[in-house]
Enzyme design. Sequence first.
Site: not given
Ligand code: IMP
Ligand code: MG
Length: 201
Positions: A54, A109, A113, A169, A175
């Site tokens: 991403g 990044e 999230d 995505d 993308r």
């Molecule tokens: P985390 O480990 O929960 O912080 O996950 C983050 C990852 O989840 C990011 O690198 C994205 O690949 C994916 N992700 C989280 N939210 C979204 C979104 O709204 N759209 C697309 N990908 C997301």
């Molecule tokens: Mg990611």
Amino acid sequence: MSEENLQKNIESSEILGKILFPGKDIQRKVRELGNKITRDYYGEELILVCILRGAVVFLTDLIKHIDLPLSIDFMSISSYGFNEPDSGLVKITKDLDENIAGKHVLIVEDIIDTGLTISYMIRNLALREPSSIEICTLIDREVRRIASLKIKYSAFKLEEKYVVGYGLDYKQKYRNLESIYELKTDTVKKDIESLKSSLNK
Ligand code: IMP
Ligand code: MG
């Protein structure tokens, strides 16, 4: 993909909601971040570590605005627990090619999230003894944060919304949009948690 053409596409219009961050605003923010990074790391050598897939679009725009000697490298990570998206169990599916010992590392990044993926990465990279590790994310969705993190650079903040475009995505699509769109959650709600755990980690 031209955004005009996209709006005419029936499948897409069932999935894409409104534009949250227009391409022009993204370009302006990315330029500002690049300028700030240039000032902050003046006189230093920098390695940008992009998390696949991403963050690729963000990285390629960002480096054009960083006026420093720099290198780029890529890392890919996938989550283990399909049924436990927030378990924090991740594995490296593509590791760095470069040695980061003694270097200033900036992780690039797309969206942070829960923060579990990136906090795993930071723990892993720290063992390789870089001079410093900082985070640069396009979007910071702090409301869902589980891991405690210090994010040095972020372009946008976001609430509880799933977004696509500019590298992000939905089922590996969208993308290539210049702007970032909200997903129509009634169409895709049931998919979102499984998506988060299975795709693009
Ligand atoms: P985390 O480990 O929960 O912080 O996950 C983050 C990852 O989840 C990011 O690198 C994205 O690949 C994916 N992700 C989280 N939210 C979204 C979104 O709204 N759209 C697309 N990908 C997301
Ligand atoms: Mg990611």
